[in-house]
Design a protein around this motif. Structure first.
Motif, PDB file in Angstrom:
ATOM      1  N   ASN A  23       0.823  -1.206   0.000  1.00 22.54           N
ATOM      2  CA  ASN A  23       0.000   0.000   0.000  1.00 22.54           C
ATOM      3  C   ASN A  23       0.861   1.262   0.000  1.00 22.54           C
ATOM      4  N   GLU A  24       1.784   1.315  -0.943  1.00 30.14           N
ATOM      5  CA  GLU A  24       2.690   2.465  -1.092  1.00 30.14           C
ATOM      6  C   GLU A  24       2.611   2.975  -2.536  1.00 30.14           C
ATOM      7  N   PRO A  25       1.496   3.621  -2.906  1.00 26.84           N
ATOM      8  CA  PRO A  25       1.341   4.067  -4.293  1.00 26.84           C
ATOM      9  C   PRO A  25       2.434   5.042  -4.749  1.00 26.84           C
ATOM     10  N   GLU A  26       3.051   5.758  -3.805  1.00 29.55           N
ATOM     11  CA  GLU A  26       4.116   6.695  -4.150  1.00 29.55           C
ATOM     12  C   GLU A  26       5.350   5.984  -4.704  1.00 29.55           C
ATOM     13  N   LEU A  27       5.468   4.693  -4.457  1.00 26.66           N
ATOM     14  CA  LEU A  27       6.627   3.932  -4.920  1.00 26.66           C
ATOM     15  C   LEU A  27       6.373   3.203  -6.239  1.00 26.66           C
ATOM     16  N   LYS A  28       5.219   3.442  -6.835  1.00 22.50           N
ATOM     17  CA  LYS A  28       4.876   2.756  -8.081  1.00 22.50           C
ATOM     18  C   LYS A  28       5.907   3.040  -9.183  1.00 22.50           C
ATOM     19  N   GLY A  29       6.364   4.288  -9.278  1.00 21.58           N
ATOM     20  CA  GLY A  29       7.334   4.647 -10.306  1.00 21.58           C
ATOM     21  C   GLY A  29       8.656   3.903 -10.140  1.00 21.58           C
ATOM     22  N   VAL A  30       9.104   3.765  -8.907  1.00 23.54           N
ATOM     23  CA  VAL A  30      10.336   3.026  -8.636  1.00 23.54           C
ATOM     24  C   VAL A  30      10.149   1.566  -9.032  1.00 23.54           C
ATOM     25  N   ALA A  31       9.023   0.982  -8.654  1.00 28.08           N
ATOM     26  CA  ALA A  31       8.739  -0.420  -8.986  1.00 28.08           C
ATOM     27  C   ALA A  31       8.674  -0.611 -10.497  1.00 28.08           C
ATOM     28  N   GLU A  32       8.067   0.331 -11.203  1.00 26.06           N
ATOM     29  CA  GLU A  32       7.984   0.230 -12.668  1.00 26.06           C
ATOM     30  C   GLU A  32       9.373   0.264 -13.306  1.00 26.06           C
ATOM     31  N   GLU A  33      10.243   1.136 -12.807  1.00 25.10           N
ATOM     32  CA  GLU A  33      11.596   1.234 -13.356  1.00 25.10           C
ATOM     33  C   GLU A  33      12.398  -0.029 -13.076  1.00 25.10           C
ATOM     34  N   ILE A  34      12.298  -0.560 -11.867  1.00 23.29           N
ATOM     35  CA  ILE A  34      13.017  -1.793 -11.532  1.00 23.29           C
ATOM     36  C   ILE A  34      12.469  -2.952 -12.366  1.00 23.29           C
ATOM     37  N   GLU A  35      11.179  -3.014 -12.532  1.00 21.17           N
ATOM     38  CA  GLU A  35      10.577  -4.071 -13.349  1.00 21.17           C
ATOM     39  C   GLU A  35      11.086  -4.002 -14.788  1.00 21.17           C
ATOM     40  N   ARG A  36      11.138  -2.796 -15.340  1.00 20.01           N
ATOM     41  CA  ARG A  36      11.640  -2.624 -16.708  1.00 20.01           C
ATOM     42  C   ARG A  36      13.092  -3.115 -16.814  1.00 20.01           C
ATOM     43  N   LEU A  37      13.919  -2.731 -15.852  1.00 20.03           N
ATOM     44  CA  LEU A  37      15.330  -3.125 -15.876  1.00 20.03           C
ATOM     45  C   LEU A  37      15.514  -4.626 -15.674  1.00 20.03           C
ATOM     46  N   VAL A  38      14.773  -5.204 -14.740  1.00 19.91           N
ATOM     47  CA  VAL A  38      14.895  -6.646 -14.490  1.00 19.91           C
ATOM     48  C   VAL A  38      14.458  -7.427 -15.727  1.00 19.91           C
ATOM     49  N   LYS A  39      13.387  -6.993 -16.354  1.00 18.19           N
ATOM     50  CA  LYS A  39      12.937  -7.670 -17.576  1.00 18.19           C
ATOM     51  C   LYS A  39      14.003  -7.559 -18.668  1.00 18.19           C
ATOM     52  N   GLU A  40      14.617  -6.375 -18.797  1.00 16.10           N
ATOM     53  CA  GLU A  40      15.704  -6.172 -19.753  1.00 16.10           C
ATOM     54  C   GLU A  40      16.872  -7.122 -19.457  1.00 16.10           C
ATOM     55  N   ILE A  41      17.239  -7.214 -18.193  1.00 15.36           N
ATOM     56  CA  ILE A  41      18.327  -8.101 -17.773  1.00 15.36           C
ATOM     57  C   ILE A  41      18.001  -9.548 -18.152  1.00 15.36           C
ATOM     58  N   MET A  42      16.781  -9.969 -17.876  1.00 12.40           N
ATOM     59  CA  MET A  42      16.362 -11.326 -18.192  1.00 12.40           C
ATOM     60  C   MET A  42      16.389 -11.582 -19.700  1.00 12.40           C
ATOM     61  N   GLU A  43      15.863 -10.642 -20.466  1.00 14.84           N
ATOM     62  CA  GLU A  43      15.807 -10.819 -21.924  1.00 14.84           C
ATOM     63  C   GLU A  43      17.207 -10.867 -22.524  1.00 14.84           C
ATOM     64  N   GLU A  44      18.107  -9.989 -22.072  1.00 13.34           N
ATOM     65  CA  GLU A  44      19.479  -9.995 -22.580  1.00 13.34           C
ATOM     66  C   GLU A  44      20.201 -11.279 -22.174  1.00 13.34           C
ATOM     67  N   SER A  45      19.907 -11.791 -21.001  1.00 17.88           N
ATOM     68  CA  SER A  45      20.556 -13.013 -20.515  1.00 17.88           C
ATOM     69  C   SER A  45      20.095 -14.246 -21.283  1.00 17.88           C
ATOM     70  N   ALA A  46      18.897 -14.182 -21.821  1.00 20.82           N
ATOM     71  CA  ALA A  46      18.336 -15.319 -22.552  1.00 20.82           C
ATOM     72  C   ALA A  46      18.888 -15.437 -23.965  1.00 20.82           C
ATOM     73  N   LYS A  47      19.439 -14.367 -24.488  1.00 21.42           N
ATOM     74  CA  LYS A  47      19.922 -14.346 -25.884  1.00 21.42           C
ATOM     75  C   LYS A  47      21.186 -15.157 -26.066  1.00 21.42           C
TER      76      LYS A  47
END
Length: 127
Positions: free
Chosen positions: A103-127
């Motif tokens: 219940n920390e809506p103010e942290l949504k932007g941080v979570a979105e950025e980390i999610e984007r980066l983690v997904k990028e890391i995963m996708e690059e690692s899979a190649k």
């Protein structure tokens, strides 16, 4: 929601690439758990390779933990790498989903950025 990426590379190769890619994107590798080996050594083997890599982005961690120490229960980001149906799968829980539990809506932007980066890391690692 789970984030899932598939690879034709082996678990070991994906793990090594994930650790390297995470570091290149400003994340630290906190720990690596060789789950298959650990379970086998305890007398409870599984029939496939499974590794969990824990990664953390220090700036984001500091920001969220300064706001709510309970979020530490969902940290660091854990990326599971395992074999399934002849492929290697990388999977993690979406940080945006985890942050909603606190219940920390103010942290949504941080979570979105980390999610984007983690997904990028995963996708690059899979190649």
């Amino acid at each position: 929601m789970l984030i899932k990426v598939e690879s034709s590379k082996g678990v070991k190769e994906v793990k090594e690439k994930l650790e390297e890619t995470a570091k290149s994107k400003g994340f630290g590798v906190m720990s690596t758990h060789e789950v298959t080996d650990i379970l086998e050594s305890k007398g409870h083997p599984i029939s496939y390779r499974c590794v969990i890599v824990e990664i953390c982005q220090p700036k984001a961690a500091s920001e969220v933990l300064s706001r709510n120490p309970y979020i530490s229960t969902a940290m660091p980001c854990r990326v599971a790498i395992f074999e399934e149906n002849g492929k290697t799968v990388l999977s993690t829980i979406a940080p945006t989903q985890m942050i909603e539990m606190y219940n920390e809506p103010e942290l949504k932007g941080v979570a979105e950025e980390i999610e984007r980066l983690v997904k990028e890391i995963m996708e690059e690692s899979a190649k």
